[in-house]
Design a protein around this motif. Structure first.
Motif, PDB file in Angstrom:
ATOM      1  N   HIS A  47      52.151   1.536  12.484  1.00 34.73           N
ATOM      2  CA  HIS A  47      52.914   1.217  11.269  1.00 34.73           C
ATOM      3  C   HIS A  47      54.133   2.118  11.139  1.00 34.73           C
ATOM      4  O   HIS A  47      55.215   1.679  10.725  1.00 34.73           O
ATOM      5  CB  HIS A  47      52.011   1.360  10.044  1.00 34.73           C
ATOM      6  N   GLN A  55      49.528  -9.674   9.318  1.00 32.84           N
ATOM      7  CA  GLN A  55      48.830  -8.558   8.682  1.00 32.84           C
ATOM      8  C   GLN A  55      47.839  -9.021   7.618  1.00 32.84           C
ATOM      9  O   GLN A  55      46.846  -8.360   7.366  1.00 32.84           O
ATOM     10  CB  GLN A  55      49.853  -7.604   8.032  1.00 32.84           C
ATOM     11  N   GLN A 101      55.575  -8.193  10.221  1.00 32.73           N
ATOM     12  CA  GLN A 101      54.975  -7.463  11.338  1.00 32.73           C
ATOM     13  C   GLN A 101      53.838  -8.330  11.854  1.00 32.73           C
ATOM     14  O   GLN A 101      52.905  -8.660  11.120  1.00 32.73           O
ATOM     15  CB  GLN A 101      54.423  -6.105  10.879  1.00 32.73           C
ATOM     16  N   TYR A 125      56.659   0.765  13.339  1.00 32.59           N
ATOM     17  CA  TYR A 125      57.169  -0.503  12.826  1.00 32.59           C
ATOM     18  C   TYR A 125      58.248  -0.269  11.771  1.00 32.59           C
ATOM     19  O   TYR A 125      59.277  -0.947  11.747  1.00 32.59           O
ATOM     20  CB  TYR A 125      56.027  -1.329  12.243  1.00 32.59           C
ATOM     21  N   THR A 126      58.005   0.697  10.871  1.00 37.37           N
ATOM     22  CA  THR A 126      58.964   0.951   9.795  1.00 37.37           C
ATOM     23  C   THR A 126      60.294   1.469  10.345  1.00 37.37           C
ATOM     24  O   THR A 126      61.334   1.319   9.718  1.00 37.37           O
ATOM     25  CB  THR A 126      58.404   1.960   8.783  1.00 37.37           C
TER      26      THR A 126
END
Length: 871
Positions: free
Chosen positions: A150, A250, A175, A153-154
């Motif tokens: 995560h 997600q 995502q 991803y950000t």
């Protein structure tokens, strides 16, 4: 540039690949002749070094086997750009690029990686994070990796440079993971008004971005992935550069939002084939057994991209010893009414003993008919890399592999823990049985008798793998299997899948196999939840239940075309209006053709006779002062007309006189039907009664000829009949939306079916066991009388007022607006729509000898249509 040998299948199932680094690897600290140039792959559970030279194997270092990961200084430099990895053991893969079981080296070893461009300190930080994660239990490990993912991803930004048009605007981003068997590629999904883009986090994909045009999308399915409703599978047309993608989101909310955006896009034209339509097409023989089973698997969340929910197919052949396969003998085939575990009575008896001794929740079978290991058991020769991935770099023991079709079938009949069904590859004639051949010449080892594991041993009746699957496909499409396949569908996808019916059918598996039996979101203990997930993934999952009532059986044609689904009657008529007849002062309620004359009745109480040759009216008579509702020919020259004054009038067309009239009902006569074979007149009335008259045509004898009467709660709106061999049944449709089926000889009610929510406006018999009904609110329904279940429903228009069939498969529907719709009920498709009249169509009559259609309307006209078969 050499193609990379590294793939995600070299990792553990579900393991995440982050990135790679150009580096030099050595097994000693200083430079030597054994150093290798290559790339180091950073993954969630391991480091994988891929040498540039193919002669060298890939080296896999598990974090859980690492004792030290640190940077060190080289002798020639104070810079710290080398990392030392000390392991207790490691594995080697794809040496000389040969697919084989991994070589496990059980000794301590130091590996040194000198990075060409990346900073060793930065790499070390990420490696040590993953090293710490490897010491945790699986649930905590997965949670920590998800946090790392995560975080990445950000920081990741979708790159618009790769988009098709710089003016495109991104509607939303998600995502997601792109799913393929045993592999999950993390990345970003971007949706624009015209395209779908998937940009993977890592460079393991063949291209930096995957692009799919919305206009190429044809089918889209919501999927259950790893027990959660988060999957989305999209299929595209042939012109698309990417024909398929399987995505996992997600959350269910995000998945549903993406689905909605795609579905509602004006650029998307989806092929919508409803299950009822497909079932009817299969029942008619338009769709093959193979294609129908693939369709049901797809609807039940089974996909070839998900080994935990791989499509399941039945064993259909039970003979693997004969020299010749006898498709005419029932002994050749497996009993499709029973699950695999119930085929052997002796084994079933032992299983039942254990079952009755269990505490709840009980289960009969300790293993499933489809699970990842079972799928790859069959397909290991075609997808050896999948098996190596699933089984940590090893193949199964040679004696436990898929070596002989006969042995596997016998084991499924006798073994106390083997109940597996088949995979679609057994029936896929296009692939020619390639899964049965050791195409990569892999050394699978030797069996206990010293024989080498190579190609699968086939039964004597098969001359080659291609011949084997061709004969299995012929068996799948055979008359025997077609006759009983619906029983197997009941077990796997239908009403015998769960509950009391499953218990009766000996079809009970462990409770965690069933969708909805365990709510993972309510299990808060991470260890318990992970253990349950692993158990369900490895054990197998029952498909999503598609049917809660018995599945209809296939209607067998007289001549079966085993390997073709193109043998159906794709009939369609071209319609040409020959004549418009306007004789009545009010709405024409019924019209028919008898030779060259047209007979009609109207709300004006008159009966008219029109000569098609002379093109003029030759008879006109006022039968009563109230509207007439219907008319039928009961003899060569006698026509019967039903009236709102409760009477039935018999009129002689030749002599132009009323022969007789008699009070038939206590309320208006609404419909008539003539049975020429039995010389019976059936009438229905608003008094809720259906009467059958026997002496019609004999002057003064009609009332004495009352043969039967059947009472109903609602008004009778339509009547029909069917013959079950020599038995006559009378069918009645009512204003309550119900269909009643009466046995004429015993006068007993056979069945009552609630089909519609409004008045039934028409009933047509398609075959002995199937009727088409229409209703006032525009519903078209096909009901199978064998299972008393509606197999197809369609909202056709606002109001359907009349219906007629050509006796085979073509159906005409008359609407309140004057539209005439033509349907082919074999292909289950509307063929065309004709604006036939200016007002509601009251009746439609098909005249077989002249191949004409007669329509009568509230616009006071009758039209004669010439029908020509479209070539």
């Amino acid at each position: 540039m050499n193609k990379s040998r590294f793939s995600m299948l070299l990792l553990e199932p579900g393991e995440i690949y982050f990135e790679d680094y150009s580096c030099t690897m050595n097994m000693v600290k200083i430079k030597t002749d054994c150093e290798q140039q290559g790339r180091l792959k950073l993954c969630s559970k391991s480091l994988v070094f891929e040498p540039r030279e193919w002669v060298h194997p890939l080296i896999k270092l598990h974090f859980k086997e690492c004792s030290v990961i640190n940077t060190i200084k080289t002798k020639n430099s104070n810079e710290t750009n080398m990392i030392q990895v000390k392991v207790k053991q490691y594995s080697e893969m794809l040496e000389e690029n040969i697919l084989a079981p991994y070589k496990f080296v059980y000794e301590s070893m130091d590996f040194f990686f000198l990075f060409d461009f990346a900073s060793a300190d930065e790499c070390l930080h990420q490696m040590q994070q993953l090293l710490r994660a490897s010491t945790l239990h699986a649930p905590e490990h997965n949670s920590m990796v998800a946090t790392i993912l995560h975080s990445r991803y950000t920081r990741m930004i979708f790159d618009p440079i790769m988009m098709e048009d710089f003016t495109e605007k991104i509607i939303c981003e998600f995502q997601t993971e792109k799913i393929s068997p045993l592999v999950r590629h993390q990345g970003k999904l971007a949706l624009t008004p015209t395209n779908l883009y998937f940009q993977p986090f890592s460079n393991v994909e063949n291209s930096p971005i995957l692009k799919m045009k919305l206009e190429h999308m044809r089918r889209i399915y919501k999927r259950r992935f790893l027990l959660r409703q988060v999957g989305l599978e999209i299929y595209c047309s042939e012109e698309s550069s990417v024909c398929h993608i399987y995505l996992a989101f997600q959350s269910e909310r995000e998945r549903d939002r993406a689905y909605q955006i795609v579905e509602e896009s004006p650029n998307v034209v989806l092929e919508r084939v409803h299950i009822e339509e497909m079932t009817l097409q299969w029942q008619n023989g338009v769709v093959s057994n193979f294609d129908y089973l693939m369709y049901l698997n797809c609807l039940a969340d089974r996909s070839k991209n998900d080994l935990t929910q791989y499509p399941v197919f039945p064993w259909v052949i039970a003979d693997y010893t004969s020299e010749r396969l006898d498709m005419e003998s029932a002994q050749t085939f497996r009993d499709l009414s029973k699950p695999m575990g119930a085929l052997n009575p002796d084994r079933l008896e032992k299983l039942l003993e254990r079952y009755h001794e269990m505490s709840d929740p009980k289960f009969l079978y300790g293993s499933h008919y489809s699970a990842p290991g079972l799928v790859l058991f069959y397909l290991v020769r075609k997808y050896p890399h999948y098996m190596l991935c699933l089984q940590n770099g090893r193949f199964d023991h040679p004696d436990r592999m898929f070596n002989s079709v006969k042995d596997v079938y016998n084991n499924c009949l006798k073994n106390m823990s083997d109940f597996k069904e088949l995979v679609p590859e057994f029936y896929d004639t296009l692939a020619k049985g390639d899964f049965l051949v050791n195409m990569y010449n892999i050394d699978f080892g030797e069996r206990h008798d010293g024989s080498k594991v190579d190609n699968v041993h086939l039964p004597p009746w098969a001359t080659s793998p291609e011949d084997f699957v061709t004969k299995l496909r012929e068996a799948l499409e055979s008359e025997y299997v077609s006759r009983y396949l619906h029983l197997w569908i009941d077990l796997i996808f239908g009403y015998k899948q769960r509950g009391e019916e499953a218990v009766k059918a000996y079809n009970v598996f462990h409770h965690v196999c069933y969708e909805g039996s365990v709510d993972l979101e309510c299990i808060y203990d991470m260890n318990d939840r992970h253990a349950l997930e692993v158990q369900i993934m490895e054990f197998g999952q029952v498909p999503k239940q598609l049917f809660t009532k018995p599945h209809v059986r296939k209607i067998l044609p007289k001549i079966l075309k085993p390997l073709s689904n193109q043998g159906y009657d794709n009939k369609e008529y071209i319609m040409k209006c020959l004549n418009t007849i306007s004789l009545h002062k009010e709405a024409v309620t019924s019209a028919l053709r008898n030779g060259d004359i047209i007979i009609s009745v109207s709300k004006d109480g008159t009966l008219k006779v029109y000569d098609m040759v002379q093109m003029k009216q030759i008879r006109s008579v006022i039968l009563c002062s109230t509207p007439l509702s219907s008319c039928v020919m009961v003899d060569q020259n006698i026509v019967a007309a039903g009236s709102w004054d409760n009477e039935i009038y018999l009129y002689d067309v030749e002599y132009g006189r009323i022969v007789e009239s008699f009070r038939a009902h206590d309320d208006s006569v609404s419909c008539l039907q003539w049975l020429s074979k039995d010389h019976l007149l059936v009438s229905g009335g608003w008094d809720g009664v259906v009467r059958v008259w026997g002496n019609v045509g004999k002057t003064g004898q009609a009332l004495r000829g009352l043969k039967a009467e059947f009472d109903h709660d609602g008004r009778i709106t339509t009547v029909a009949f069917r013959y079950r061999r020599h038995i006559l049944d009378i069918l009645a449709g009512t204003s309550d939306g119900e269909i009643f089926i009466w046995d004429y000889s015993t006068k007993e009610l056979i069945n009552k079916i609630n089909v519609h929510t409004s008045d039934v406006t028409g009933v047509c018999l398609l075959c002995e066991d199937r009727i088409v009904t229409t209703s006032e609110n525009g519903d078209l329904s096909v009901t199978d009388l064998g299972v008393l279940n509606s197999v197809y429903e369609k909202q056709v228009s606002t109001t359907i007022t009349s219906v007629c069939c050509d006796g085979t498969c073509v159906l005409w529907l008359g609407g309140s607006s004057g539209a005439l719709l033509q349907w082919n009920m074999t292909t289950v498709a509307q063929l065309n729509e004709e604006q036939a009249h200016d007002d509601l169509i009251q009746s439609i009559y098909f005249d077989y000898p002249s191949k004409t259609l007669i329509t009568a309307s509230n616009d006071k006209s009758i039209k004669v249509w010439q029908l020509m078969q479209r070539s």
